[in-house]
Design an enzyme around this catalytic site. Structure first.
Site, PDB file in Angstrom:
ATOM      1  CB  SER A 554      -1.662   6.401   4.762  1.00  0.00           C
ATOM      2  OG  SER A 554      -0.494   5.941   5.518  1.00  0.00           O
ATOM      3  CG  ASP A 638      -4.704   6.809  12.105  1.00  0.00           C
ATOM      4  OD1 ASP A 638      -4.169   6.192  12.269  1.00  0.00           O
ATOM      5  OD2 ASP A 638      -4.312   7.574  11.408  1.00  0.00           O
ATOM      6  CG  HIS A 670      -5.000   5.052   9.043  1.00  0.00           C
ATOM      7  ND1 HIS A 670      -4.006   5.693   9.369  1.00  0.00           N
ATOM      8  CD2 HIS A 670      -4.015   4.026   7.587  1.00  0.00           C
ATOM      9  CE1 HIS A 670      -2.965   6.557   8.603  1.00  0.00           C
ATOM     10  NE2 HIS A 670      -3.258   5.373   6.760  1.00  0.00           N
TER      11      HIS A 670
END
Length: 698
Positions: A554, A638, A670
């Site tokens: 991320s 995601d 994600h």
């Protein structure tokens, strides 16, 4: 009647009676895995064999603790949660269910003589109850439409509030007439997908009468709207609360849709009066997240977690208390430069217990409602994740970098902390664990930088070890004492690596000023903090400076991409999972517009110099300086950071002639949640790092 039919009917009655009187046992249910731990090494398969504690509920008299444990079957590629009960001192542990599907939302009823839970059998998802020994399992609801996501009992037991996800009306259905095989989606606003799901349904709360045997059809508290409660993707039943007399329900809701929803975090606390059938907003004018309400036991006040600023999802989490008599809201933690999570009143209503992060450790605190004095109850190197006050003690869940979540008992007076669940003790004893060390370093601006260093098991200071810089995501998520089933520091250490995990600029637990230094400055002090951490730890003789890598997901993936263009030969390998590569692309691809508007300052076409500075630190602008092997991981579902970001980074590396690998999951989000995908992730992770960071044997 035909004799065979009579016998068949009798058999069915006997089978039904037996099922009612005995706990359900399914021979095909997933149970605790039996796995060999070779040489004490924490492998991906061993990691996926740990039991994962989920729901925890304490009986009204405080004598019993109810909890679920999920085990995974790698071959079947799925997991299953079962229900357990024990005495509050950890004794007399019993498994109550053994079923092919998971029980969830497991709680005691108000009298403490029944266990309520949700169970899905095929397409039938409903509320059930059973005795405390697992017998007399009975379905008490009969919902036909909408996925059931959670429920709770009114304190008097006369009502139940439950959440169902209702199908969103398709206003373009007329265009699909006669097209029963079309897969096309028609959207006309910004709130059409969120994190990992298309917005096809909406969770909404219902309240229904309950006579102790059957739940009647409920009243939708948000009927005729498309508002969410609880709020996705993180919200659960903690966002809905009952008053002590069972006459009021508090619920969390962001009453916005479409573009307004995508731009705002302004949620509120609403009070629904069951008798008057009226709704009141008690946090009107408070512009940030207001959520997770908790009534006092006398019903005179209600507390909740509040953020001040609209659009800032990582603002300080304040503890607010509303007095129903005066209609006044009091900010209780104004002089407390930390967050307050997971609120619970003491039985006498004089205190509120909560969990707060300080210096990368989450401990239990107590607020005196009269004086606003805050006292720290525990002071351990761990992360407490929840606290439940009960008679004479606190029941809590906690984890650390070296321990998955277990249930603990805390004696408030003595401060003694006792682990009362033993879900993973046997497996823990078979594994060799690496030492976790806390360090404070001097950042480039002279401030103290907290850093964790994790060493391989059987560490030998006379040897040299390849070393990894761990880059945290969030971006505002503390590198605390968390246990992860993917980004697990102990499995990295077990593979022979030293891990350097700094709490760089932009993380909570070190004061609000430290936290806010990252917004609008992704390529600034936070990156210099990364360099400080790896450079300072690399001064140790046992760090192999010629074999260092950087990994992260991320914002950590963004960090890896950025470091790849700025690291000045520090690293020999990179791994970026679901990271932001092109910030201009990210602005128009993500679904929570408030996030990019706050953290990047606004759209890339803005003329504001501060905004231009943000986009000037987009990693894709520095690909010309990439010179190091990189593995990219990304997943199709995601929607926070879409898969094209990872693909672009991978293609950039190949076009530059840099060794690269792309691990793509068409069915993950994600996160990587399926067992076999998780193991493939781990195998690739270490195969790539070993290839570039471990010295080849001659």
């Amino acid at each position: 009647m035909n004799r065979k039919l009579i016998l068949g009917a009798l058999s069915a009655i006997l089978a039904f009676t037996s099922c009612q009187q005995q706990s359900v046992k399914d021979k095909d249910a997933i149970g605790k895995p039996q796995i060999e731990v070779k040489n004490g090494v924490l492998s991906p398969e061993v990691l996926w064999s740990f039991g994962r504690i989920g729901d925890v509920s304490v009986s009204p008299d405080g004598s019993k603790v109810l909890y679920t444990v999920t085990y995974y079957d790698i071959k079947q590629n799925k997991g299953n949660a079962e229900v357990y009960i024990m005495d509050s001192d950890g004794g007399n542990v019993k498994q109550l269910t053994q079923t092919k599907n998971s029980e969830f939302n497991v709680i005691f009823n108000p009298k403490g003589d029944k266990i309520g839970f949700i169970y899905a059998d095929a397409d039938d998802v409903n509320i059930y109850e059973m005795n405390l020994d697992g017998t007399s399992r009975k379905k008490i609801s009969d919902f036909k439409e909408g996925d059931l996501e959670g429920f709770s009992y009114a304190p008097d037991g006369k009502h139940i509030v439950y959440v169902r996800a209702l199908a969103k009306k398709d206003k373009y259905a007329y265009l699909k007439e006669g097209l029963d095989k079309t897969t096309g989606r028609i959207n006309d606003d910004l709130a059409y997908r969120h994190w990992d799901n298309w917005v096809d349904n909406i969770p909404q709360p219902f309240v229904a009468e309950f006579d102790g045997s059957k739940v009647k059809e409920g009243i939708n508290l948000l009927d005729g709207t498309e508002f969410e409660s609880p709020m996705r993707p993180w919200g659960g039943m903690e966002q809905i609360a009952w008053s002590n007399d069972g006459k009021r329900i508090a619920y969390t809701c962001r009453k916005k849709v479409g573009k307004e929803y995508a731009y705002s975090t302004n949620s509120d606390i609403f009070i629904y009066d069951l008798e008057k059938k009226t709704t009141e907003n008690i946090s009107q004018g408070m512009m940030g997240y207001d959520q997770n309400p908790v009534f006092s036991n006398d019903g005179k006040t209600i507390a909740w977690e509040s953020m001040e600023r609209d659009g800032y999802e990582a603002d300080k989490i304040r503890l607010m208390v509303y007095d129903f008599a005066t209609k006044q809201v009091t900010y209780m933690t104004e002089n407390f430069d930390q967050n307050a999570n997971g609120l619970n009143y003491s039985s006498d209503n004089k205190y509120i217990y909560f969990v707060s992060d300080y210096h990368a450790k989450d401990n239990i605190y107590k607020l005196d409602l009269q004086t606003k004095e805050i006292k720290q109850i525990t002071n351990s190197v761990c992360d407490y994740t929840a606290v439940i006050p009960t008679s004479g003690k606190l029941i809590a869940t906690r984890m650390s970098m070296s321990n998955p979540i277990e249930i603990w008992s805390v004696d408030e007076k003595s401060g003694k902390e006792t682990k009362i669940s033993t879900v993973n003790d046997d497996l823990m004893a078979k594994v060799k664990w690496g030492k976790v060390e806390e360090r404070w370093l001097k950042a480039t601006d002279g401030k103290d930088l907290h850093t964790w260093v994790i060493y391989p098991p059987d560490f030998d200071s006379t040897k040299k070890y390849p070393t990894l810089l761990y880059c945290e995501g969030g971006p505002q998520s503390t590198v605390s004492q968390f246990w992860s089933y993917r980004w697990n520091f102990q499995i990295m250490a077990a593979n022979g690596y030293i891990i350097v995990a700094p709490n760089r600029r932009g993380l909570p637990g070190f004061g609000q000023e430290w936290l806010e230094e990252i917004s609008g400055d992704y390529g600034g002090q936070c990156m210099r903090d990364y360099f400080t951490a790896i450079d300072e730890v690399s001064k140790e003789s046992y760090v192999d400076k010629d074999h260092r890598g950087a990994v992260g997901a991320s914002f950590g993936g963004y960090s890896v991409y950025w470091l790849a263009g700025h690291h000045d030969k520090r690293f020999k390998a990179f791994i970026a999972h679901n990271g932001m590569f092109n910030l201009e692309q990210q602005y128009l691809e993500t679904e929570e517009m408030w996030f990019v508007n706050w953290d990047l300052g606004g759209p890339y076409w803005s003329k504001d110099p501060k905004v231009k500075k943000s986009y000037a630190n987009s990693p894709h602008l520095f690909v010309d300086k990439w010179d190091t092997p990189i593995m990219v991981i990304h997943s199709e579902f995601d929607f926070r950071i879409v898969a094209s970001q990872g693909m672009a980074a991978y293609n950039a590396a190949l076009n530059r002639g840099i060794p690269a690998r792309y691990l793509y999951f068409p069915d993950e989000t994600h996160w990587v949640l399926k067992p076999q995908n998780g193991i493939l992730w781990q195998r690739n992770f270490f195969d790539w790092l070993d290839k570039w960071l471990k010295v080849k044997q001659q």
